[in-house]
Design an enzyme around this catalytic site. Structure first.
Site, mmCIF file in Angstrom:
data_model
loop_
_atom_site.group_PDB
_atom_site.id
_atom_site.type_symbol
_atom_site.label_atom_id
_atom_site.label_comp_id
_atom_site.label_asym_id
_atom_site.label_seq_id
_atom_site.Cartn_x
_atom_site.Cartn_y
_atom_site.Cartn_z
ATOM 1 N N ASP A 36 34.065 22.802 49.948
ATOM 2 C CA ASP A 36 33.585 23.686 48.877
ATOM 3 C C ASP A 36 34.594 23.721 47.730
ATOM 4 O O ASP A 36 35.790 23.919 47.943
ATOM 5 C CB ASP A 36 33.382 25.099 49.437
ATOM 6 N N SER B 73 29.735 25.214 44.237
ATOM 7 C CA SER B 73 29.049 25.829 45.363
ATOM 8 C C SER B 73 27.590 26.094 44.997
ATOM 9 O O SER B 73 26.871 25.198 44.580
ATOM 10 C CB SER B 73 29.782 27.100 45.789
#
EC number: 3.1.1.5
Length: 1355
Positions: free
Chosen positions: A1114, A994
């Site tokens: 993600d 991320s």
């Protein structure tokens, strides 16, 4: 049915049909034109016909005018005649002119003025077409390549019988005689003349207790069983000998050679089925040594080396046995008896056996600071030349050596053929200076000097010329003439060593007196000496495995030699010598001892016999059972599915483990280097072999059979505790290395070969240039300089080999000698660099054959190309892993086109970009280059340089930085990075998830926290914009935003950068929702995979992987802090920074049901008690991050991870406007943590080579984790002992058997004892591992609970 309206519609006009179709499809009315009158239609036709006639007339007029111009006669000029050759030249020049014009237009050189406007128009039209059609130049992607068969497959032929013209008996004998070193052809033929065939029926004995032990037995066909008697009189099979293997004992061979032959006491060998055995009497070696006396020293030295490496390594380092390996029944020799002194040689019963190394000993607490006196007998030489003071305790070796070329310098031997004694001389690591050789010896000492030593000891030296009038100032000899004592001691030493000419000891012996508590030599010392005890005694201690304590092995009494094993082998000292009370002894340095051996080679027999006499009967038994095995390159050690009947220890060379999946695909699992333990889990758990293990290059191993291990467990039950520790360490290591929270599921890391870094624990590295322009000499010297900071490093090239070993060293006839010499250098150094030639010479072939890893070095600013040497290499089956290294100028641009470099090559295990100093590219002569690097080597290597990073990668000391996800809280990563730089911690590998993948990619590209902060601040500022997200809103079917605006913001930062073009190796993690698996990205488009790793569900749409079209989200959903991925890529230490949000765990208990109205009332009522109940969105979020939380707990409790978490809980995920505040929080936290690391020397320990600090532990987990079991099950597995065979031995006398099987009685020694069960008394509880001791007290982490093993009796 009637006439339907459908039929009517079919006759309608076409306009009405189109109208109806469009109205139905588009949902809106279309007005259809009404029919027009007839007159306007005729008028239109007439106008069109007139226009057509007019155009036709104009065209005819133009054609006629053009024809008139062509018919106009031109004025006739003179008509020339040409010869044929002139015509050929004319048209040839014309053709060449056309060709030159066309090629110049292709390469954009000077073209004619008429063609330039045309080219500009073409380019303009092409650009317009590209814009219209959106044609873009696709960036090349890395081609997926599988490792070649030579890397994954072992040779199918398991032996040389089918391919050799030699008979099997000769091959088997040649294989087993190699255990004593390489014999030249005349020596081997001389041995074969003594070979005897012996046929045995089933149950027949080859030898039994009481028979002479004076032969080497090689099995040609059939099967032999090696047996030892058990406590109940039954024989236990400790080893099965298959065809090609032998039954022999190196100690027994040594006894025969030294003339101290003994009959067998407890060992017997019988035929399990009809067999044929080759017997080679050991007397044959004596006959050979009579003709070739120089080979005697070499063979005895090899026996000592293999005794130390095989027997002591297996029994002490891995099974934890100490004083069980030495005999305690040697009778002392009274040279100078003193009344009232004890004469015991064994530890005193009931006294304390274990001595703590951290504190002071009881006997030396008051005397450790006393001086050490010595009376030296110096060598004669020129008068007045002082001798340098010598110390009994060798100073520690410097961390940085200035040696650039070969350190072994043997005067007078260069340039000529190498004899066996020369090889033995180098095996002992003796260095003789030219000055000593020229002058006849070292310089003499000045009369009677008393010097203060660095260790606080004093040395008293004198000349022999004055010794007649001097008296002994210390010990029991006070008042006596020192010369008489010295001469008497030398006579006793000459008698013990059987020195024919006593004058050989002159000028080579020193007389020393040590006060009580003095440490004479320490375990691990390289510069060792021979000690002959005259009066008093020397206690020999050895460090216990996994404990900071020492155990007394034995006590050397007057008349005994100590330290001869290390002197003969050239290995470091394996024990510590301490004088517990005043002691007097003679000392001979290693170099002087080899000078004596050169004059009289038979001296080595006496020294070796004293070593063999100290070995316990148990060691002699194990010498039969433990094998020394050699595996040629490409041969399989064992194959997947084979029966696990033994454990292997790598002594030299390299092995590779490959697993074959159910689909038939083979994958690389790992590699094993020197000191690694192989197959212990499978052998102890009785599981079939999980993988196939084959030799990358010629490898030597110690083989510990299963029956031998069972016999050791029966005799010494404390070994079970050590085995439990080994096995639990292996299984725990596997559990910590399992990637993902759910092993075996799709959420774990796919076990591909590219996800591991097998290039660790390397001993040899070959360096191969791509082209001649690569500065190979400067590159190898830079790399050697960086490696010297980690451990002793040796650089070899063809010039060094010829200078040291002669011009014929690379000839095929010298192959075995060169292999042995190179093996010695690998043993003496942490890593050896082999610099190849620029062509495929014999030295280049040798380098590739010796290499654990091949570095292909190219210039990054040149066009991607494959060198000629590489192309030749593709035609040979090279098994070593290859890594591409691209060199870049310090002030030059960053890396580009790395994908093209990789795609044009066969499979490479990895690549590295190195930013090189200017001196590397400077053009200097070899002499000037060496002069320059002499100055460079005088300085310590910069740990932040790229060459130091390469050195850490090659030695397995990589430091990885892993950054977790957490939105705007990830801005604190940069502050921690800044503090990390200020603390001097280098970073070799970067990964993240991320926001961590974004910051990590910036740092991998910039390698500077300041520039990373600048670029990250600009991006964070763009994230605070309101207009762009609003314009990016869309109908929320998949997500709220289209993702276009976010894509542009990431692309503005990274442009079209590829992951392969980053300075530092980089990876990030995404969640593949198509395959429900975790994806690790190490190549490809940087901005796309960073964007994919930052794709939050519901806000941004999943990114389509350009490689396979899978949808990526993600990575924080599955692994928010991928420290385990960095570990699998070869990182020794992982610094993991966690910035994720902390979920509320103190939730309210509301019973079995929940009313939403009740929750609404609680929230609206200001006087009601607040309740903590998650809403639907929070529940969905927690469900998404369940696996991530579990993975985080595993990472925090792992031993390899340094877990950091700044205090950023007060910031929210989208607080990008508070960039500077979040940065300051991370910076202050990092300064506090790394300051504590600096004070606690955590950073220094982090950079210390693990091989030098962890010699006693295996560094690699076994191949596959077996089904998890409880600790009781583990103890049951390890302690399981097979019942012995029901055969009662009748060939061993009771007295003989008791000599070997009964525990010795400890009746002497001030500080050694053992309890009834054999476990050490007074041993402190097991401490935490060294890795845990290195952890800083400022870290916030959670430890695994430590389990206490059950007792040996319970197990």
């Amino acid at each position: 049915m009637g006439t339907p309206s459908h039929e009517l519609n079919t006759t309608s006009s076409g306009a009405e049909v189109i109208q109806k179709t469009l109205e139905e499809g588009l949902g809106r009315r279309i007005c259809v034109a009404q029919p027009v009158p007839f007159v306007p239609q005729v008028l239109g036709v007439m106008i069109g016909a007139g226009v057509a006639v007019l155009v036709t007339a104009v065209l005819i007029l133009l054609v006629v005018r053009r024809l008139r111009v062509q018919k106009t006669p031109a004025p006739e000029g003179p008509r020339y005649r040409f010869r044929k050759r002139d015509k050929v030249l004319f048209y040839g020049r014309k053709i060449m002119r056309k060709v030159s014009q066309s090629t110049s237009s292709l390469v954009d050189t000077s073209v004619s003025t008429t063609s330039r406007p045309r080219m500009k128009k073409k380019l303009k039209m092409l650009n317009i077409a590209k814009k219209i059609l959106r044609i873009q130049k696709e960036t090349p992607t890395l081609q997926r390549k599988e490792p070649p068969p030579s890397v994954l497959e072992a040779d199918l032929t398991e032996g040389d019988l089918a391919n050799s013209h030699l008979p099997s008996e000769v091959l088997y004998m040649l294989k087993n005689v190699r255990v004593l070193g390489h014999f030249e052809k005349p020596l081997f033929l001389e041995l074969c003349r003594h070979m005897v065939f012996q046929r045995l029926g089933q149950g027949d004995y080859v030898f039994r207790p009481g028979q002479p032990d004076a032969s080497i037995y090689v099995v040609q066909d059939g099967l032999l069983e090696l047996c030892l008697p058990g406590p109940d009189g039954k024989e236990c099979v400790v080893k099965e000998v298959v065809p090609g293997d032998s039954v022999n004992s190196l100690l027994s061979i040594l006894d025969v050679i030294t003339g101290h032959q003994h009959p067998q006491r407890t060992v017997s060998a019988r035929a399990a089925r009809d067999s044929t055995v080759l017997r080679l009497p050991v007397e044959a070696f004596s006959a050979v040594f009579t003709k070739y006396p120089e080979s005697l020293v070499r063979v005895v030295q090899i026996i000592m080396v293999r005794l130390q490496r095989v027997t002591f390594l297996a029994l002490h380092n891995y099974l934890g046995l100490t004083n069980e390996l030495f005999s305690h029944e040697i009778q002392p020799l009274r040279l100078f008896p003193s009344p009232g002194l004890p004469t015991r040689t064994s530890p005193v019963r009931g006294s304390k056996r274990v001595v703590s190394t951290s504190g002071t000993e009881d006997t030396s607490k008051e005397t450790s600071g006393r001086p050490l006196d010595s009376i030296g007998a110096p060598l004669p030489g020129p008068a007045g030349d002082p001798v340098k003071p010598t110390s009994l305790e060798a100073p520690p070796a410097p961390l940085l050596s200035r040696c650039i070329s070969m350190p072994v310098d043997i005067s007078g031997l260069q340039g000529g053929p190498r004899s066996d004694f020369d090889m033995a001389y180098e095996r002992g690591r003796i260095s003789v200076s030219l000055q000593e050789e020229a002058s006849g010896g070292p310089q003499t000492a000045s009369p009677r000097e008393l010097r203060e030593q660095p260790a606080g000891a004093c040395e008293y030296s004198y000349c022999e010329d004055e010794s007649a009038t001097g008296g002994c100032p210390f010990g029991p000899y006070q008042g006596r003439q020192t010369s008489s004592i010295f001469e008497a001691a030398k006579r006793e030493l000459a008698k013990l060593m059987r020195i024919e000419d006593p004058s050989l000891l002159n000028s080579r012996v020193l007389l020393h007196h040590a006060k009580a508590g003095t440490i004479i030599a320490r375990q691990g010392d390289q510069d060792v000496s021979l000690h002959f005890v005259l009066w008093g005694c020397l206690h020999v201690y050895q460090r216990m495995i996994d404990k900071a304590e020492e155990v007394c092995l034995f006590v050397a009494q007057p008349g005994e030699l100590v330290g001869q094993l290390a002197v003969l082998t050239g290995e470091p000292l394996i024990f510590t010598l301490r004088a517990q009370r005043d002691c007097t002894f003679l000392r001979i340095s290693k170099s002087h001892f080899y000078e004596i051996m050169r004059a009289q080679p038979s001296v080595v027999l006496s020294a070796a016999h004293t070593v063999a006499a100290r070995m316990s009967p148990f060691v002699r038994q194990m010498d039969f059972a433990i094998d020394w095995t050699a595996v040629e390159a490409g041969r399989a050690l064992y194959r997947q599915g084979d029966r696990s009947d033994c454990t292997y220890i790598v002594l030299n060379g390299r092995l590779r483990s490959v697993i074959q999946r159910g689909s038939g695909k083979k994958e690389l699992v790992g590699e094993y280097g020197r000191g690694d333990l192989i197959g212990v889990v499978e052998a102890l758990t009785r599981q079939p072999r999980a993988t196939t293990v084959h030799a990358v290059r010629d490898t030597e191993l110690a083989k510990l059979p299963e029956g031998t291990l069972g016999h050791i467990k029966r005799r010494y039950p404390q070994v079970v505790t050590r085995l439990i520790h080994l096995l639990s360490q292996k299984i725990l290591g596997n559990l910590q290395q399992l990637q993902g929270p759910f092993p075996g599921s799709g959420l774990s890391v796919p076990q591909h070969s590219e996800l591991t870094n097998p290039a660790s624990n390397l001993s040899t590295v070959a360096i191969l240039p791509v082209c001649a322009e690569v500065p190979m000499m400067a590159f190898t010297l830079e790399l050697q300089h960086a490696l010297q900071a980690i451990g002793p490093t040796l650089l070899l090239n063809s010039d060094v080999i010829r200078a040291l070993l002669g011009a014929s060293a690379l000839d095929s006839i010298q192959e075995f000698r060169l292999s042995g010499w190179l093996a010695q250098q690998e043993d003496a150094h942490r890593i050896v660099l082999y610099q190849t030639d620029t062509s495929l010479t014999p030295w280049t072939v040798r380098c590739l054959r010796q290499a654990d890893c091949i570095l292909i070095v190219g210039l990054g600013d040149q066009e991607p190309t494959v060198g000629q040497l590489e192309q030749m290499l593709e035609n040979t089956a090279v098994r070593a892993l290859k890594q591409l290294v691209l060199l870049h100028r310090e002030e030059g641009p960053g890396p580009t086109r790395t994908v093209e470099w990789l795609n044009m090559r066969s499979w490479c295990s990895g690549h590295l970009h190195l930013r090189c100093p200017r001196r590397l590219f400077s053009r200097r002569s070899p002499a000037k280059l060496h002069e320059l690097y002499e100055k460079v080597f005088s300085r310590r290597a910069d740990r932040h340089s790229d060459f130091s990073r390469l050195a850490r990668v090659l030695t397995g000391n990589t430091i990885a930085l892993v950054l977790g996800g957490g939105g705007a809280r990830g801005c604190s990563h940069i502050g921690v990075l800044k503090a990390l730089e200020e603390a001097g911690v280098p970073v070799d590998l970067v990964g993240g998830t991320s926001i961590g993948s974004f910051i990590g990619a910036l740092y991998a590209e910039e390698r500077s926290a300041s520039r990373t902060k600048q670029r990250a601040r600009e991006w964070a500022k763009s994230m605070t914009s309101v207009l762009e997200p609003v314009l990016d809103l869309t109908y929320p079917v998949t997500s709220m935003f289209t993702g276009s605006a976010f894509n542009r913001s990431i692309h503005r930062v990274f442009q079209d950068k590829q992951i392969e073009d980053l300075w530092l190796p980089y990876f990030n993690v995404t969640t593949d929702i198509t395959a429900s698996a975790m994806r690790v990205h190490k190549d490809g488009s940087l901005w796309r995979y960073v964007r994919a790793s930052m794709t939050l569900s519901g806000y941004l749409p999943p990114l389509c992987d350009p490689k396979d079209g899978h949808l990526l989200m993600d990575g924080g959903y599955i692994n928010n802090l991928p420290a385990d991925i960095a570990r699998s890529m070869g990182a020794k230490t992982v610094i993991a920074i966690d910035v994720g949000s902390q979920d509320e765990t103190d939730l309210s208990t509301y019973g079995d049901s929940l009313s939403g109205w009740w929750l609404l009332w609680k929230r609206l009522n200001p006087w009601a008690d607040k309740v903590k109940v998650p809403d639907m969105a929070e529940i969905q979020s927690r469900l998404a991050y369940v696996s991530c939380v579990r993975q985080l707990e595993v990472v925090k409790s792992s031993s390899y991870c340094e877990y950091l978490r700044p205090s950023i809980d007060c910031f929210k995920t989208m607080d990008f406007g508070k960039f500077d505040q979040i940065y300051d929080v991370g910076y202050q936290y990092g300064k506090a943590v790394f300051g504590g690391w600096t004070r606690g020397e955590v950073i220094e320990k982090m950079l210390t080579d693990r091989r030098s600090t962890d010699l006693n532990e295996s560094r690699r987990a076994d191949i596959l984790a077996f089904p998890s079991s409880g600790f009781t099950d583990l103890a049951e597995i390890v302690s399981r002992i097979e019942p012995p065979t029901s055969y009662v031995s009748d060939g061993c006398a009771d007295g003989e058997e008791s000599d070997c099987l009964t525990e010795y009685e400890e009746d002497a020694g001030p500080d050694c004892s053992r309890d009834e069960g054999g476990s050490p008394e007074g041993a402190s509880p097991s401490t935490a591992s060294e890795v845990e001791e290195e952890k800083s007290t400022l870290r916030q982490r959670r430890f695994l609970p430590q389990e206490t093993p059950s007792s040996v009796a319970d197990a």
